[in-house]
Every structure is written in C-alpha cells, then in structure tokens.
Design a protein around this motif. Structure first.
Motif, PDB file in Angstrom:
ATOM      1  N   THR A 115       0.833  -1.202   0.000  1.00 11.69           N
ATOM      2  CA  THR A 115       0.000   0.000   0.000  1.00 11.69           C
ATOM      3  C   THR A 115       0.868   1.252   0.000  1.00 11.69           C
ATOM      4  O   THR A 115       0.606   2.216  -0.742  1.00 11.69           O
ATOM      5  CB  THR A 115      -0.927  -0.002   1.227  1.00 11.69           C
ATOM      6  N   LEU A 116       1.912   1.260   0.818  1.00  4.49           N
ATOM      7  CA  LEU A 116       2.821   2.403   0.837  1.00  4.49           C
ATOM      8  C   LEU A 116       3.487   2.593  -0.518  1.00  4.49           C
ATOM      9  O   LEU A 116       3.647   3.723  -0.990  1.00  4.49           O
ATOM     10  CB  LEU A 116       3.876   2.216   1.927  1.00  4.49           C
ATOM     11  N   GLU A 117       3.870   1.499  -1.148  1.00  2.00           N
ATOM     12  CA  GLU A 117       4.496   1.591  -2.469  1.00  2.00           C
ATOM     13  C   GLU A 117       3.533   2.197  -3.477  1.00  2.00           C
ATOM     14  O   GLU A 117       3.930   2.975  -4.356  1.00  2.00           O
ATOM     15  CB  GLU A 117       4.949   0.201  -2.925  1.00  2.00           C
ATOM     16  N   ALA A 118       2.240   1.871  -3.355  1.00  2.00           N
ATOM     17  CA  ALA A 118       1.248   2.463  -4.249  1.00  2.00           C
ATOM     18  C   ALA A 118       1.073   3.960  -3.976  1.00  2.00           C
ATOM     19  O   ALA A 118       0.786   4.732  -4.891  1.00  2.00           O
ATOM     20  CB  ALA A 118      -0.089   1.741  -4.084  1.00  2.00           C
ATOM     21  N   MET A 119       1.282   4.364  -2.737  1.00  2.00           N
ATOM     22  CA  MET A 119       1.179   5.785  -2.385  1.00  2.00           C
ATOM     23  C   MET A 119       2.390   6.581  -2.846  1.00  2.00           C
ATOM     24  O   MET A 119       2.264   7.738  -3.258  1.00  2.00           O
ATOM     25  CB  MET A 119       1.054   5.941  -0.855  1.00  2.00           C
ATOM     26  N   ALA A 120       3.559   5.976  -2.734  1.00  2.00           N
ATOM     27  CA  ALA A 120       4.807   6.670  -3.059  1.00  2.00           C
ATOM     28  C   ALA A 120       5.663   5.759  -3.936  1.00  2.00           C
ATOM     29  O   ALA A 120       6.664   5.210  -3.487  1.00  2.00           O
ATOM     30  CB  ALA A 120       5.555   7.039  -1.782  1.00  2.00           C
ATOM     31  N   PRO A 121       5.275   5.582  -5.196  1.00  2.13           N
ATOM     32  CA  PRO A 121       5.947   4.598  -6.050  1.00  2.13           C
ATOM     33  C   PRO A 121       7.447   4.832  -6.168  1.00  2.13           C
ATOM     34  O   PRO A 121       7.911   5.957  -6.400  1.00  2.13           O
ATOM     35  CB  PRO A 121       5.254   4.789  -7.413  1.00  2.13           C
ATOM     36  N   GLY A 122       8.197   3.767  -5.983  1.00  2.93           N
ATOM     37  CA  GLY A 122       9.632   3.807  -6.204  1.00  2.93           C
ATOM     38  C   GLY A 122      10.439   4.475  -5.118  1.00  2.93           C
ATOM     39  O   GLY A 122      11.633   4.701  -5.292  1.00  2.93           O
TER      40      GLY A 122
END
Length: 374
Positions: A115-122
């Motif tokens: 979920t965090l990766e979807a919020m702040a990709p890469g």
C-alpha cells in the motif's frame, strides 16, 4: 542492471548519492520522540518538518523505527507514520528502520508496504528487525504468546515467507500459492491489470552478527545499529561483507549504519541536548521509561555513580558538538567502518534542537539548499 550502481531493478533506490563534501550518502532515522510538556501530535508534526528538511537538503532516505510501550517514543506504527510522511514529501525515500517482523504476520507487512508503495511509487524501503522493539511483557501482548524466542528463531522462515508475498511467487502446491498481497504483483497478472514495476527493497537490520550474516547470505542490504551497539559495528560489517553472495537485489554489499549525532551552535548547547537522551536511556534501562526530559531537568538530575558511568559511556558514542565537530566525527566514523551510508538520528527534548541539528549538518557538508519549509 545499472552496472555503475551495482544493483538490479529489484534493488532500485538502495544505493544513494553523496552530496556536497560528504564522502557517503547521508540519511535520517527518526524515533518521533516526545519531550516533557509536548504531545504526540507535536512530535509527529516535527517528524514531518524533519522529513521535508531532509528532502530539501539532499538526504537520501528517511526511516522510522518500531517501538512499543515507551512514552517518549511515538513510533509504534511505522506504516501509519510513513503514509503520513508520504503525503508531505515528494522525492525522499521513506522506510522502516525497522518493522519488527516477529511482531507481525508476514502477509500483513506485505500488504502494508504494498500500500505504501502504491502511495509513493519507487521510494519505499522495508527494513526488518528480529527484536521485539520493547520489553518481554509487551512483546507477549503484541504476539499473543509467551513463547518469545520462537519468533526470533523463526526469523529466516518468516523473512522468506514475506519475500514470497512481496514477489507473489509461492510455488504451485504451497498452502499460500493462491493467497496474494494486495496491492502487489498479482494485479499486473489479472485481466486488464497494470501494476507498478517497483516493489519495496528489503533491508535487514541488526545490532549483532546474526542479521549481518543472514543479509550477506541472501545478498540483501544491511543496516547496523551503531547508535546503540557501537562495539559490534566493525565485526558485524566485516561479517556481512565476508558472507555476501550476489543476488537479484545487489551484486555487491551495501551497508549503512545508524549514528546518533547532534550539532548545535556551540558545543555546550550540544552537550545539554544530548544529555536529555542519556537520561532517557538511564530511565529506560532501569525500568522507568518516560517522556524525554528537558535540558534543565537533565542538568539538574543527581546521577548515581553507576548512572554516571553509563551516561559517560553512552555519550562517548554520540557525535555531538558544533557543526564542524560533528562533520569531523561523522567523517572519521565513515572512514573507520567503511560504511556505505550514514543514517543520522538526533535525539533531544525539543523538535527545534533536532531540526537545527540537521540544518547545521547539511550546511557543514555543503548540501544543496532547497525551498524553505512552509
């Protein structure tokens, strides 16, 4: 693979770039400390301010650590804090330093960090530790069991399970083969699905040789807690490098160390500020955890001879003083340990002192000046 950086696509974002006159990348570890007379809300606002300052001044990453049942540390929920930080930053890498894996089901961590990766990709890191991040009774409450050694002993298996969930690659026939961490790679393989090419790189954290050896064997980046286990730093890093096997993440070792450092406009003020953290540790080690005391309270405290010995030993491992003195101490530490990155944690009573410390360190290294905090 970017051959100049020595990491694969799955390891993207691990290796940072040194700015200004720094010999290695500089990063920040934040404990969301709560001082006497302050609230957790104020502490969290300070963390946002520090993260934005770090981003604007060219620090590579900003991590928060999982701790429990400590009134002076408001970082019990790293994933929640990181989501908040993601909404207030744009470029800096955000991560856990770390999530204590035995306290959580691997699937839950995979879902949170997906979920965090979807919020702040890469720009999300997943740092993992095997300690509880608290005392034994609190660990038992977290895990709903009194068999605490079981979690630490099972750490390699828990880690393998977590990585399988992150990569969505349990083999056919495995009990979890039809279970998917969402957000995650399964969305790319679903009809019409499009999914980010990134997934959070996994780091192992440690304060002894166990995680150093495991990180090396798995070819993962390693973060060592020099800020509270300074005597073990060099042996652990040597063990990590000796054990390292190239992997799909890294083709060469990459190790950062957490460093307790605080700069002030004069050496006396720096000493006043770090003494607050030392008194906090005295109270924690003697079963009296509380809010971080004010400098005035720390200066007035009547340390016993045993407590004074502890404080002297504790402060010896904190790089503190003027900006030039801190820069010299950090440079010497990087040279002595061969660390690939320094992650600075500034523990003090007030947010103002911590913000000022990071500003002074950035100035001492000539880091790029970004837009003012607003």
């Amino acid at each position: 693979m970017d051959e100049n950086r020595g990491e694969t696509k799955r390891g993207g974002g691990i290796r940072g770039t040194a700015h200004g006159t720094a010999s290695v990348p500089l990063s920040v570890l934040d404990l969301v400390t709560v001082g006497a007379g302050r609230t957790a809300s104020q502490a969290l606002r300070t963390s946002v301010d520090i993260a934005r300052l770090a981003e604007n001044r060219g620090f590579h990453r900003f991590w928060v650590a999982e701790h429990h049942s400590m009134p002076g540390v408001a970082s019990s929920s790293p994933a929640v804090i990181l989501a908040h930080l993601a909404a207030h930053t744009e470029r800096i890498r955000l991560g856990s330093g770390g999530v204590m894996l035995p306290n959580h089901a691997p699937l839950v961590i995979a879902e949170q960090f997906g979920t965090l990766e979807a919020m702040a990709p890469g720009r999300v890191d997943l740092g993992l530790g095997r300690a509880p991040g608290t005392d034994g009774a609190t660990a038992a409450a977290l895990r709903r069991t009194d068999r605490l050694n079981e979690g630490a002993d099972d750490f390699p298996q828990q880690l393998a399970e977590l990585i399988r969930f992150l990569d969505d690659d349990f083999p056919d026939g495995h009990p979890y083969a039809r279970i998917h961490a969402v957000p995650g790679p399964v969305q790319a393989t679903s009809p019409g699905g499009v999914q980010s090419a990134h997934r959070p790189p996994v780091w192992l954290l440690g304060s002894s040789g166990f995680s150093a050896r495991l990180a090396g064997m798995l070819g993962l980046p390693f973060a060592f807690a020099h800020h509270f286990s300074a005597r073990n730093t060099v042996p652990a890093l040597e063990l990590y490098r000796e054990s390292f096997e190239p992997s799909a993440v890294l083709d060469a070792p990459y190790a950062l160390i957490g460093v307790s450092a605080l700069a002030a406009d004069d050496a006396r003020e720096a000493r006043r500020q770090v003494l607050t953290g030392a008194l906090s540790m005295v109270r924690l080690r003697t079963g009296r955890p509380g809010l971080v005391p004010t400098p005035e309270e720390a200066e007035a405290y009547d340390f016993s001879p045993m407590e004074r010995d502890f404080v002297d030993s504790w402060l010896a491992d904190i790089v503190h003083g003027t900006a030039d003195e801190v820069r010299a101490g950090l440079d010497a530490l990087a040279g002595r340990t061969g660390a690939d990155e320094l992650m600075i944690t500034a523990n003090a009573h007030g947010g103002e002192a911590r913000l000022r410390s990071y500003e002074l360190i950035a100035d001492a290294y000539g880091l790029p000046a970004g837009p003012a905090l607003g």
